[in-house]
Design a protein around this motif. Structure first.
Motif: not given
Length: 351
Positions: A154-164
């Motif tokens: 879950i963390t991986k997908h959320k942080w992967d999506a946060d390009k900034a």
């Protein structure tokens, strides 16, 4: 408190590269007499800054940093650490739910850092751990996170999506960390680039107990301890202890061999310590081994062998959550060969 101390006592202190800069953020929850949040900065494995949520201030731990930065430096990092504390507190509650935990002592830790070698090569780290285990780590070449377990997806997908967030980490890894590392090394050059050879002693509590080869007072931390039997490498019944920092910034480490009196009598065992191109070899003979039962020993061996534990407890009191995450293994570099890392100035998205 016992749980946290066990993690600390089991921590492995990484053998330093040419020069390194690392920060460790640790959040802890549970019924313990321990700060909820600590932040520790290290240069070449030497602690130079410390913050905890009880004192709510960042303090210098070396003279070279104390003498070379102004008050606004401490104000800035204290503001950052103070702001990170509540984030880590909330994150632990989130992760407890993800792991179906409702009670007990739990820890959430971040490590970021960089290494700079003499040949100009750089390495970087940006990793998180939960309860002493790997959780996620950052790959700056792809701006993605690698999950170490299912709960971290879950963390991986959320942080992967946060390009900034990814771009910020990449910029810090490639530029800022190395710049600060070079600055810190220039501040503490006399201390950080010194070379001190180890003092080597052979220690034994009783005639039937194992023999410890204790190397202490050396700097930098890179050292090798090996055993030889009749001129050949010997690895059986050998246990290498943890690398431990001394109060004066030098290091100590112990390697223990289990050998019977008959084996010792009929074979030639030697402890070989290598440090900075210098080799020290000590042969296991009765006159070389300091023991409790030898009246000629100037200091009781129990005190000598207890010194390492005592020093580490002093380190624990000063470093608090330092390297709780390394309960089982050391940090590995991010998948990149030309990066640096380390930040005490960012706010992570929620896991």
């Amino acid at each position: 408190m016992r749980h946290v101390l066990l993690l600390l006592l089991g921590a492995h202190l990484a053998y330093a590269g040419t020069h390194s800069l690392r920060y460790f953020y640790t959040g802890v929850s549970g019924d313990i007499d321990f700060p909820e949040f600590t932040a520790v900065g290290l240069v070449d494995e030497e602690q130079f800054t410390y913050f905890d949520s009880n004192t709510k201030r960042t303090v210098p731990k070396t003279e070279w940093i104390r003498q070379n930065v102004e008050a606004d430096y401490w104000d800035g990092v204290t503001q950052t650490f103070t702001g990170t504390h509540p984030t880590f507190k909330v994150d632990i509650q989130t992760l407890k739910g993800r792991f179906n935990q409702s009670a007990g002592v739990h820890s959430w830790q971040m490590m970021c850092g960089c290494e700079l070698n003499d040949d100009g090569t750089k390495r970087g780290y940006w990793q998180y751990g939960y309860d002493g285990e790997d959780y996620v780590s950052f790959d700056k070449s792809t701006l993605t996170w690698t999950a170490a377990k299912d709960q971290a997806m879950i963390t991986k997908h959320k942080w992967d999506a946060d390009k900034a967030f990814g771009e910020y980490n990449k910029g810090y890894l490639e530029n800022t960390c190395i710049e600060w590392l070079q600055k810190y090394v220039s501040y503490g050059k006399d201390t950080l680039e010194r070379k001190v050879s180890p003092q080597v002693s052979l220690l034994q509590k009783s005639s039937s107990s194992s023999v410890s080869c204790h190397a202490t007072g050396f700097y930098p931390s890179g050292v090798t301890i090996s055993w030889m039997r009749n001129g050949q490498d010997h690895i059986e019944d050998v246990v290498l202890g943890q690398l431990i920092p001394n109060e004066d910034g030098t290091f100590q480490v112990t390697s223990t061999i289990t050998v019977t009196p008959d084996e010792l009598k009929n074979n030639k065992f030697s402890c070989v310590v290598e440090h900075q191109g210098k080799t020290i070899s000590s042969i296991l003979t009765e006159d070389k081994i300091k023991t409790n039962y030898d009246s000629s020993a100037s200091v009781p061996i129990g005190i000598i062998l207890g010194a390492a534990a005592g020093v580490l407890l002093l380190i624990v009191s000063g470093v608090a959550g330092y390297k709780v995450y390394q309960k089982k293994k050391g940090f590995k570099p991010v998948n990149a060969s030309d990066d640096g890392s380390n930040s005490s100035a960012h706010s992570d998205p929620k896991p």
